[in-house]
Write a protein that holds these residues in place. Structure first.
Motif, PDB file in Angstrom:
ATOM      1  N   VAL A 498      24.188  20.547  21.460  1.00  0.00           N
ATOM      2  CA  VAL A 498      23.799  19.765  22.631  1.00  0.00           C
ATOM      3  C   VAL A 498      22.436  19.095  22.450  1.00  0.00           C
ATOM      4  O   VAL A 498      22.264  17.921  22.768  1.00  0.00           O
ATOM      5  CB  VAL A 498      23.775  20.669  23.892  1.00  0.00           C
ATOM      6  N   GLU A 499      21.514  19.823  21.851  1.00  0.00           N
ATOM      7  CA  GLU A 499      20.152  19.299  21.703  1.00  0.00           C
ATOM      8  C   GLU A 499      20.128  18.072  20.780  1.00  0.00           C
ATOM      9  O   GLU A 499      19.590  17.020  21.130  1.00  0.00           O
ATOM     10  CB  GLU A 499      19.269  20.401  21.125  1.00  0.00           C
ATOM     11  N   SER A 525      27.889  15.774  30.201  1.00  0.00           N
ATOM     12  CA  SER A 525      26.445  15.810  30.421  1.00  0.00           C
ATOM     13  C   SER A 525      25.751  14.576  29.850  1.00  0.00           C
ATOM     14  O   SER A 525      24.677  14.199  30.300  1.00  0.00           O
ATOM     15  CB  SER A 525      25.862  17.071  29.771  1.00  0.00           C
ATOM     16  N   ILE A 526      26.363  13.934  28.840  1.00  0.00           N
ATOM     17  CA  ILE A 526      25.683  12.765  28.264  1.00  0.00           C
ATOM     18  C   ILE A 526      26.170  11.463  28.898  1.00  0.00           C
ATOM     19  O   ILE A 526      25.842  10.377  28.458  1.00  0.00           O
ATOM     20  CB  ILE A 526      25.885  12.690  26.733  1.00  0.00           C
ATOM     21  N   ILE A 527      26.915  11.600  29.972  1.00  0.00           N
ATOM     22  CA  ILE A 527      27.552  10.424  30.541  1.00  0.00           C
ATOM     23  C   ILE A 527      26.588   9.600  31.396  1.00  0.00           C
ATOM     24  O   ILE A 527      26.886   8.486  31.793  1.00  0.00           O
ATOM     25  CB  ILE A 527      28.798  10.864  31.343  1.00  0.00           C
ATOM     26  N   ASP A 528      25.375  10.141  31.606  1.00  0.00           N
ATOM     27  CA  ASP A 528      24.419   9.425  32.463  1.00  0.00           C
ATOM     28  C   ASP A 528      23.943   8.114  31.853  1.00  0.00           C
ATOM     29  O   ASP A 528      23.349   7.300  32.542  1.00  0.00           O
ATOM     30  CB  ASP A 528      23.227  10.338  32.795  1.00  0.00           C
ATOM     31  N   ILE A 529      24.211   7.892  30.543  1.00  0.00           N
ATOM     32  CA  ILE A 529      23.731   6.618  29.975  1.00  0.00           C
ATOM     33  C   ILE A 529      24.671   5.470  30.315  1.00  0.00           C
ATOM     34  O   ILE A 529      24.380   4.328  30.035  1.00  0.00           O
ATOM     35  CB  ILE A 529      23.525   6.696  28.447  1.00  0.00           C
ATOM     36  N   VAL A 530      25.834   5.749  30.905  1.00  0.00           N
ATOM     37  CA  VAL A 530      26.798   4.659  31.083  1.00  0.00           C
ATOM     38  C   VAL A 530      26.713   4.005  32.461  1.00  0.00           C
ATOM     39  O   VAL A 530      26.219   4.593  33.419  1.00  0.00           O
ATOM     40  CB  VAL A 530      28.254   5.142  30.842  1.00  0.00           C
ATOM     41  N   ASP A 531      27.213   2.752  32.491  1.00  0.00           N
ATOM     42  CA  ASP A 531      27.215   2.009  33.762  1.00  0.00           C
ATOM     43  C   ASP A 531      28.528   2.213  34.489  1.00  0.00           C
ATOM     44  O   ASP A 531      28.615   2.078  35.689  1.00  0.00           O
ATOM     45  CB  ASP A 531      27.097   0.501  33.491  1.00  0.00           C
ATOM     46  N   LYS A 532      29.570   2.489  33.696  1.00  0.00           N
ATOM     47  CA  LYS A 532      30.884   2.533  34.308  1.00  0.00           C
ATOM     48  C   LYS A 532      31.734   3.590  33.618  1.00  0.00           C
ATOM     49  O   LYS A 532      31.594   3.828  32.415  1.00  0.00           O
ATOM     50  CB  LYS A 532      31.540   1.145  34.166  1.00  0.00           C
ATOM     51  N   ILE A 533      32.610   4.229  34.400  1.00  0.00           N
ATOM     52  CA  ILE A 533      33.481   5.257  33.842  1.00  0.00           C
ATOM     53  C   ILE A 533      34.914   4.893  34.197  1.00  0.00           C
ATOM     54  O   ILE A 533      35.195   4.488  35.325  1.00  0.00           O
ATOM     55  CB  ILE A 533      33.151   6.639  34.465  1.00  0.00           C
ATOM     56  N   VAL A 534      35.830   5.027  33.200  1.00  0.00           N
ATOM     57  CA  VAL A 534      37.254   4.930  33.562  1.00  0.00           C
ATOM     58  C   VAL A 534      37.911   6.254  33.186  1.00  0.00           C
ATOM     59  O   VAL A 534      37.565   6.870  32.186  1.00  0.00           O
ATOM     60  CB  VAL A 534      37.994   3.763  32.870  1.00  0.00           C
ATOM     61  N   VAL A 535      38.841   6.666  34.022  1.00  0.00           N
ATOM     62  CA  VAL A 535      39.559   7.908  33.761  1.00  0.00           C
ATOM     63  C   VAL A 535      40.991   7.543  33.420  1.00  0.00           C
ATOM     64  O   VAL A 535      41.640   6.790  34.144  1.00  0.00           O
ATOM     65  CB  VAL A 535      39.517   8.830  34.999  1.00  0.00           C
ATOM     66  N   SER A 564      33.152  21.092  34.163  1.00  0.00           N
ATOM     67  CA  SER A 564      32.276  21.129  32.996  1.00  0.00           C
ATOM     68  C   SER A 564      30.902  21.700  33.370  1.00  0.00           C
ATOM     69  O   SER A 564      30.249  22.329  32.541  1.00  0.00           O
ATOM     70  CB  SER A 564      32.128  19.736  32.385  1.00  0.00           C
ATOM     71  N   GLN A 565      30.489  21.479  34.604  1.00  0.00           N
ATOM     72  CA  GLN A 565      29.195  22.024  35.048  1.00  0.00           C
ATOM     73  C   GLN A 565      29.261  23.550  35.124  1.00  0.00           C
ATOM     74  O   GLN A 565      28.360  24.246  34.716  1.00  0.00           O
ATOM     75  CB  GLN A 565      28.805  21.465  36.421  1.00  0.00           C
ATOM     76  N   ASN A 566      30.410  24.051  35.640  1.00  0.00           N
ATOM     77  CA  ASN A 566      30.558  25.495  35.792  1.00  0.00           C
ATOM     78  C   ASN A 566      30.722  26.180  34.442  1.00  0.00           C
ATOM     79  O   ASN A 566      30.276  27.291  34.236  1.00  0.00           O
ATOM     80  CB  ASN A 566      31.756  25.833  36.682  1.00  0.00           C
TER      81      ASN A 566
END
Ligand SMILES: Nc1ncnc2c1ncn2[C@@H]1O[C@H](COP(=O)(O)OP(=O)(O)O)[C@@H](O)[C@H]1O
Ligand SMILES: [Mg+2]
Length: 567
Positions: A498-499, A525-535, A564-566
Motif C-alpha cells: 500500500v505504501e 483507497s487510491i481512487i481519490d485521484i480520479v474525477d469519475k468512476i464507472v461501475v 473495502s473500508q471494513n
C-alpha cells in the motif's frame, strides 16, 4: 504443387549457388565414369597386358579424377546448403515479423506449442528435405545419367538385355508379393473372427449352457481350423516370396556372368570392360535408391511448407490511416458491444472520457473491465458500435501512431532476458542513462541500486531475478519513459504494498497531470485521484459519477467501498 512453387519463388534469387551446386553434381557424376574407365584400363592394360607405363598414367589419372571429385563434392556439398540456409534465414525473419504484426486475436487463439513447433521443427524438416532434394537427389540423379551412359558405352547389348529383364523380374516380384499380402490379410481376418467368437461365447455363457453345447463346439472347430490354415499358408508364401527375391537376384547375376563371360570368351568384350560394367551397374543400383528416396521428399516437403505458410499468412494488422497526435477533446464509446465465441463480453457501453480526465473502472473480476480498455490500443477487435477519439472513429487511425500514444501498465509484466537498460529502452530507445534512472526513481524501483552491475545487470530469463512487485515497478518506469498521451492502468499496481502504491500513484498523478488516465483497480483507497468512476457488471455500465455522487447514491459502488473500508 502450390508449395513447390513457393519454394521455387523463394529460392530462385540464389540461382548462382544453385548453378554451382549443379556443376558440382555433374562433376561428381562425371568422375564416377572416370573411375569406371580407370578400373577397365587397370584390368586390361596393367593386370593382363602388364604395361608399366599405363600403370603410371593410371595413377596420374586417378589423382586428377579424385581432385575433380573433391571440387564437385565441395560445390554440391556447400553451394546448395548455403542457398537453403539463406532461404531459412529469410523464412525465420519473415515468420517472426508475421507473428509480430499479426492481429492480436489471431495469436491468442493459436496454440503456443504449435507456433513454436512451426518455427523450429518444421523449419528443421524443411532443411532436411531441401538437403535430400538439392544434394542427394540432384547429384545421384547425375550419377544415374552418367552410369547409364557408361553402361551403354561399355556394352550396350548387355545393358539392353538387362533392361528387358528388369520389367520381367519386377512383374514376377509383384506377383508373388501380392499373393503374400493376400494370405497375410486372410490370416488377420481369421484371427479377428476367432476373437469375436470367444468374446461372444463368454458374454452369452449362461444362455449357451442351456442350449446345444456341441453345436457351438463344432462351430468353433471351423473358426479355429481357419486360423490354422491361413497361418500356415501365410508363412508358406512368405518363404516363397523371399526365395523368389533371391532366385531373381541370382538369376540376374548368373545371366550377367554367363552372357558377359560368353562375350569375353568370344572376344567381343575385354575382361576390363566386363568388370567396369559390373562396377557401373552396382553404382547405378545404389544411386537409383537415392534418387527414389529423394523423390519421396517432394511429397514430404509439401505439408511442411504448408505449415510454414500458415505462419507467413497470419492475418496481418494494417497500419494506415489518420495519424494520431494526441487527445484534444475526448474519447467516446457509443453503443459499444463485443461478442467473443458467442459470449457477450460488453453490452451497449456508452461512456465519454474528456481529455485530461482521470477515470476509474470498478467491477468484479470477469465483468469486462480489461476488455473495455484494451479496445483503445486495438488489442481487442471486432466490436460493434463506435469508439470516437476526437472526431474520428478508432478504426480510422493509423495503428502505430495510436499505440505510440497509449501506455498500459497491467498485472502481466514482460521482462526480456536482457540488461535492465535494454528492458527500459524498449519504451524510449533514445533515452539517456540519467533519464532511465530518473524513471526508475519515480517508479520507486530503489532495488536497482543494489544490483551489482546497475543498468547493465542482466535480468535473467523471464525476469526471474525479480519479484512480482519489482517487475511491476520496472513496467511503471517504462511508462514514465514512454510518456503516453493516454495512460491505462489495469491493476498495474496490484503487486505492490500500500505504501509503495501510494507513492507511485502520487508520482503518476504529478507526471500525468494533463494526460488522460483510465484506471482499473480493486484498491478503492487510491481512487481519490480520479474525477469519475464507472461501475461495470456483466459487461454493462451500471453506475457512473464522481466519488461523492456514487457514495451518496448508496448503490453498488457504495457497497464495494464500505466493504473495502471494513476489510
Ligand atoms: N480473448 C478472449 N476470448 C474469450 N473470452 C475472453 C477473452 N478475453 C476476455 N474474455 C472473457 O471476457 C470476460 C471479461 O474479461 P475481462 O475483460 O478480462 O474481465 P475483467 O478485467 O473485468 O476481470 C471474461 O468472462 C473473460 O473470460
Ligand atoms: Mg482484468
Amino acid at each position: 504443387m502450390e508449395e513447390l512453387k513457393f519454394l521455387y519463388s523463394r529460392l530462385k534469387k540464389y540461382y548462382l549457388f544453385i548453378i554451382l551446386a549443379l556443376i558440382g553434381s555433374i562433376l561428381e557424376g562425371a568422375t564416377y565414369s572416370g573411375l569406371t574407365f580407370i578400373l577397365k584400363d587397370m584390368i586390361d592394360k596393367v593386370f593382363i597386358e602388364k604395361d608399366i607405363n599405363k600403370l603410371k598414367l593410371i595413377i596420374i589419372l586417378l589423382i586428377i579424377v579424385v581432385l575433380f571429385r573433391q571440387i564437385g563434392l565441395f560445390l554440391k556439398g556447400f553451394a546448395f546448403p548455403y542457398a537453403s540456409y539463406r532461404l531459412l534465414y529469410e523464412l525465420r525473419e519473415d515468420m517472426f515479423n508475421s507473428i509480430l504484426n499479426a492481429l492480436p486475436y489471431e495469436i491468442q487463439k493459436r496454440n503456443l506449442g504449435d507456433i513454436i513447433s512451426k518455427l523450429t521443427n518444421d523449419l528443421n524438416s524443411l532443411k532436411d528435405s531441401l538437403y535430400k532434394l538439392g544434394v542427394d537427389f540432384l547429384s545421384q540423379f547425375f550419377v544415374v545419367v552418367f552410369m547409364v551412359g557408361v553402361l551403354i558405352y561399355l556394352d550396350w547389348k548387355l545393358f539392353v538385355s538387362i533392361l528387358i529383364a528388369i520389367p520381367l523380374f519386377t512383374l514376377s516380384l509383384s506377383f508373388f508379393g501380392k499373393i503374400r499380402q493376400r494370405y497375410s490379410k486372410r490370416f488377420q481376418e481369421s484371427m479377428a473372427d476367432y476373437t469375436q467368437f470367444i468374446s461372444q461365447t463368454v458374454q452369452g455363457f449362461e444362455i449357451l449352457k442351456l442350449f446345444n453345447i456341441s453345436f457351438i463346439k463344432n462351430k468353433f472347430k471351423d473358426v479355429n481350423k481357419k486360423v490354422f490354415k491361413n497361418q500356415s499358408k501365410s508363412t508358406l508364401f512368405d518363404v516363397v516370396y523371399l526365395s523368389s527375391v533371391e532366385i531373381i537376384a541370382y538369376s540376374m547375376v548368373a545371366f550377367i556372368i554367363f552372357y558377359g563371360g560368353y562375350r569375353i570368351i568370344k572376344g567381343e568384350i575385354t575382361t576390363g570392360q566386363f568388370f567396369a560394367f559390373l562396377g557401373a551397374l552396382l553404382l547405378l543400383v545404389n544411386s537409383i535408391q537415392f534418387v527414389y528416396k529423394g523423390l519421396l521428399h517432394i511429397k514430404i516437403i509439401q505439408p511442411v511448407v504448408r505449415r510454414i505458410q500458415d505462419i507467413l499468412n497470419l492475418p496481418q494488422e494494417k497500419d494506415e490511416g489518420i495519424k494520431f497526435k494526441g487527445l484534444k477533446k475526448q474519447i467516446v464509446y457509443k453503443n459499444v458491444s463485443l461478442e467473443i465465441d458467442g459470449n457477450k463480453i460488453l453490452k451497449d457501453i456508452n461512456l465519454s472520457i474528456k481529455s485530461g480526465q482521470k477515470l476509474a473502472i470498478v467491477g468484479l473480476t470477469g465483468s469486462g473491465k480489461s476488455t473495455l480498455v484494451k479496445l483503445l490500443p486495438a488489442l481487442v477487435k471486432g466490436y460493434r458500435g463506435e469508439i470516437f477519439i476526437d472526431e474520428h472513429e478508432l478504426k480510422e487511425y493509423k495503428l502505430s501512431s495510436l499505440r505510440r500514444h497509449i501506455g498500459m501498465i497491467s498485472q502481466e509484466v514482460f521482462i526480456f532476458n536482457d540488461t535492465l537498460r535494454n528492458n527500459l529502452l524498449i519504451a524510449k530507445p533514445d533515452a539517456t542513462d540519467e533519464q532511465l534512472l530518473q524513471a526508475l526513481k519515480k517508479a520507486k524501483a530503489d532495488f536497482v541500486e543494489k544490483l551489482e552491475n546497475g543498468l547493465d545487470t542482466v535480468l535473467g530469463e523471464k525476469g526471474s531475478r525479480l519479484s512480482g512487485g519489482e517487475k511491476q515497478r520496472i513496467s511503471i518506469a517504462r511508462i514514465f519513459l514512454k510518456n503516453p498521451e493516454i495512460l491505462i492502468i489495469d491493476e498495474g499496481t496490484s503487486a505492490l504494498d500500500v505504501e509503495t502504491e501510494e507513492y507511485i500513484m502520487d508520482e503518476i498523478k504529478n507526471h500525468f497531470k494533463d494526460k488522460t488516465i483510465l484506471m482499473i483497480t480493486h484498491r478503492l483507497s487510491i481512487i481519490d485521484i480520479v474525477d469519475k468512476i464507472v461501475v461495470i457488471e456483466n459487461g454493462k455500465i451500471i453506475e457512473e459519477g464522481s466519488f461523492s455522487e456514487l457514495i451518496e447514491k448508496k448503490g453498488t459502488f457504495y457497497r464495494f467501498y464500505t466493504l473495502s473500508q471494513n476489510g
